[in-house]
Design a protein around this motif. Structure first.
Motif, PDB file in Angstrom:
ATOM      1  N   SER A  66     -26.444   6.392  91.439  1.00  0.00           N
ATOM      2  CA  SER A  66     -25.835   5.471  91.870  1.00  0.00           C
ATOM      3  C   SER A  66     -25.625   4.304  92.551  1.00  0.00           C
ATOM      4  N   THR A  69     -25.437   1.962  89.154  1.00  0.00           N
ATOM      5  CA  THR A  69     -23.914   1.443  88.920  1.00  0.00           C
ATOM      6  C   THR A  69     -23.249   0.753  89.699  1.00  0.00           C
ATOM      7  N   SER A  83     -19.564   4.885  98.129  1.00  0.00           N
ATOM      8  CA  SER A  83     -19.218   5.540  97.507  1.00  0.00           C
ATOM      9  C   SER A  83     -18.404   6.083  96.418  1.00  0.00           C
ATOM     10  N   ALA A  85     -19.759   4.187  93.456  1.00  0.00           N
ATOM     11  CA  ALA A  85     -20.765   4.545  92.675  1.00  0.00           C
ATOM     12  C   ALA A  85     -21.231   6.164  92.676  1.00  0.00           C
ATOM     13  N   PHE A  86     -20.797   6.831  94.035  1.00  0.00           N
ATOM     14  CA  PHE A  86     -21.556   8.310  93.949  1.00  0.00           C
ATOM     15  C   PHE A  86     -20.807   9.061  92.908  1.00  0.00           C
ATOM     16  N   GLU A  87     -19.528   8.600  93.624  1.00  0.00           N
ATOM     17  CA  GLU A  87     -18.414   9.687  92.990  1.00  0.00           C
ATOM     18  C   GLU A  87     -18.274   9.359  91.477  1.00  0.00           C
ATOM     19  N   ASN A  88     -18.820   7.980  90.821  1.00  0.00           N
ATOM     20  CA  ASN A  88     -18.392   8.028  89.334  1.00  0.00           C
ATOM     21  C   ASN A  88     -19.987   8.906  89.119  1.00  0.00           C
ATOM     22  N   SER A  89     -21.129   8.742  89.721  1.00  0.00           N
ATOM     23  CA  SER A  89     -22.248   9.661  89.187  1.00  0.00           C
ATOM     24  C   SER A  89     -21.988  11.293  89.211  1.00  0.00           C
ATOM     25  N   GLN A 109     -16.649   8.179  83.423  1.00  0.00           N
ATOM     26  CA  GLN A 109     -17.770   6.824  83.764  1.00  0.00           C
ATOM     27  C   GLN A 109     -16.255   6.442  82.900  1.00  0.00           C
TER      28      GLN A 109
END
Length: 348
Positions: A66, A69, A83, A85-89, A109
């Motif tokens: 994250s 990203t 949040s 970036a964390f969701e994307n990971s 992604q």
């Protein structure tokens, strides 16, 4: 629209079931070979400190990814919040866990980042650089491991030679992806080839010349963003390499911590990391969702010489739960949350 949504949901559910059934069946079969009661005893007597460390390290993999990203998005001037970036990971690891050859994570992604407001070119640059640095660090580590542990790998029954061939093949694939990401002419040649362009034209319902112009524009836009990133963001580039090295270390060390949880023997950390990276480089090509089945079998065969078979089978279950099934659980929760959030926005 509802029918399409139901079909997509059914496909994802099918992939999820395949991944769980294949992986769980493999783990149960290995436990049976190692002695089911002994394996259960090993799991129940696992040292809590190391189990907690496996959990923390597994979450650390997603956290560090994250941060990569987040860091790379700042270079585009967009700057995602944490949040997102964390969701994307989470989506990257989750979709990889459910797709053959673990190949679906990066495209998903890119799609998710475009939903966060980035352009296709910016999203492709972020995901492409992350993939390139992850692959580079893994290949470097794998090359060193082959040099240091060639004799050890060669002596592994059944799959020793396959592991060596897998590392060589991965090196070849690395060169291909390096050209694909960094050389715009090579990208255009691949995307313009009939094998790729024809399905794209049918899928997008575009005329051939219109599609080729679109490919050229997207590739040139991607090249400009990549060049701009290198000229203006060298600090971010090297921070990305540092974070990637930490992330790959976390990925590799989870197997060591899982084995430490169930054995009191002194385990050689560097040797286990070296063997684990060789395992990772051959299970890339397992055609099941998330490499289920293949990764469990290879793990057991490779590490059975390090500790007792029951301990390795128990370590496998702990390792796979925290690095794979936990990702699926978190990914499902995140997917439902994302769908509900976007559904409420579209309903306004």
């Amino acid at each position: 629209m509802k029918n399409n949504t139901k079909k997509k949901g059914a496909r994802w559910l099918g992939r999820l079931l395949i991944a769980i059934v294949v992986g769980a069946s493999s783990a149960l079969f290995i436990s049976f070979l190692a002695g089911s009661s002994q394996v259960l005893d090993e799991i129940l007597s696992a040292r809590p400190v190391y189990v907690i460390l496996v959990f923390i390290t597994s979450m650390g993999i997603i956290l560090v990814d994250s941060l990569r990203t987040l860091l790379l998005s700042k270079s585009s001037g967009m700057g995602l919040n944490f949040s997102r970036a964390f969701e994307n990971s989470i989506f990257g690891f989750f979709v990889s866990a459910l797709t053959p050859f673990s190949a679906g994570g990066q495209p998903f992604q890119i799609w998710h980042l475009t939903k966060c407001g980035l352009s296709v070119e910016e999203s492709s640059m972020i995901v492409g650089l992350k993939f390139l640095t992850s692959f580079s660090v893994t290949v470097l580590w794998g090359g060193i491991s082959i040099i240091l542990y060639y004799d050890v790998i060669k002596r592994i029954k059944i799959i020793g030679d396959i592991m060596i061939l897998g590392v060589v093949f991965t090196l070849s694939m690395y060169i291909f992806f390096l050209l694909l990401i960094l050389n715009s002419r090579f990208i255009k040649a691949i995307l313009r080839s009939p094998l790729i362009a024809t399905p794209m034209r049918l899928l997008l319902r575009k005329e051939k010349q219109e599609l080729l112009r679109s490919i050229d524009e997207k590739v040139e836009g991607y090249k400009r963003i990549l060049s701009s990133f290198w000229r203006s963001s060298k600090t971010f580039f090297f921070l990305n390499i540092l974070l990637t090295t930490i992330m790959i270390f976390f990925i590799l060390v989870t197997s060591y911590l899982s084995m430490e949880a169930v054995t009191s023997e002194s385990l050689p950390l560097l040797k286990i990391l070296g063997l684990q990276v060789a395992i990772n480089m051959i299970v890339y090509f397992t055609p099941t969702p998330g490499a289920s089945g293949g990764v469990e079998g290879v793990f057991y065969l490779v590490f059975s010489s390090v500790a007792s078979k029951a301990a390795i089978a128990a370590a496998l279950i702990i390792w796979r739960f925290f690095t794979y099934y936990m990702v699926i659980i978190i990914g499902n929760i995140t997917s439902v949350r994302f769908a509900l959030k976007n559904g409420s926005r579209n309903g306004r």
